[in-house]
Design an enzyme around this catalytic site. Structure first.
Site, short mmCIF file in Angstrom:
data_model
loop_
_atom_site.label_atom_id
_atom_site.label_comp_id
_atom_site.label_asym_id
_atom_site.label_seq_id
_atom_site.Cartn_x
_atom_site.Cartn_y
_atom_site.Cartn_z
N GLY A 8 34.60 73.24 53.30
CA GLY A 8 34.05 72.08 52.60
C GLY A 8 35.13 71.07 52.26
O GLY A 8 34.92 69.86 52.37
N HIS A 17 31.83 75.27 54.08
CA HIS A 17 31.79 76.21 52.96
C HIS A 17 33.21 76.42 52.43
O HIS A 17 34.13 76.65 53.21
CB HIS A 17 31.21 77.56 53.40
CG HIS A 17 31.33 78.61 52.36
ND1 HIS A 17 32.17 79.70 52.50
CD2 HIS A 17 30.75 78.74 51.15
CE1 HIS A 17 32.08 80.46 51.43
NE2 HIS A 17 31.23 79.90 50.59
N SER A 18 33.38 76.34 51.12
CA SER A 18 34.64 76.62 50.45
C SER A 18 35.77 75.81 51.08
O SER A 18 35.74 74.58 51.06
CB SER A 18 34.90 78.13 50.50
OG SER A 18 36.00 78.49 49.71
N MET A 19 36.79 76.45 51.66
CA MET A 19 37.88 75.73 52.30
C MET A 19 37.35 74.78 53.38
O MET A 19 37.83 73.66 53.52
CB MET A 19 38.87 76.71 52.92
CG MET A 19 40.03 76.04 53.65
SD MET A 19 41.03 77.21 54.60
CE MET A 19 40.03 77.36 56.08
#
Length: 126
Positions: free
Chosen positions: A101, A97-99
């Site tokens: 990812g 998720h986010s970073m």
């Protein structure tokens, strides 16, 4: 959820698992922590999936990098590589998720032979 601590690249990293031999690894986003995946990981483990997550350096219960250093994506990727070397499976599913990812995306490009599936949630590739 079980927690233990592992020394990864000279830092104490908090490792969370919902099964004994995980082959799904969750990577949290910036300013988040592994425990944020608890409900999803619990649901997957109850369906027979082997799941783990860890607090990335400087997040959650993991140790912070020394004051003389910085937080760069290559460091997070190196930590992930070291974590995966401790797992018994040849290939894993990475869910970031986010970073997390971005870290998962970079790692998958560097070590595609270690990845069976890649899932990016609000994560941008490099």
């Amino acid at each position: 959820m079980q927690e233990d601590y592992r020394i990864i690249n000279h830092l104490q990293i908090c490792f969370c698992s919902w099964s004994d031999t995980p082959n799904i690894v969750f990577l949290h986003g910036w300013l988040d922590q592994a425990a944020g995946w608890n409900q999803v990981a619990l649901n997957l483990s109850q369906k027979g999936h082997a799941v783990c997550a860890y607090d990335q350096r400087g997040h959650g219960k993991s140790e912070h990098a020394p004051l003389s250093s910085h937080y760069h994506f290559p460091d997070y990727v190196a930590d992930l590589d070291a974590i995966l070397q401790t797992l018994p499976h040849q290939k894993v599913t990475l869910i970031g998720h986010s970073m997390g990812g971005t870290v998962a995306s970079l790692y998958s490009a560097l070590r595609p032979q270690k990845i069976s599936k890649l899932v990016l949630i609000e994560g941008l590739g490099p």
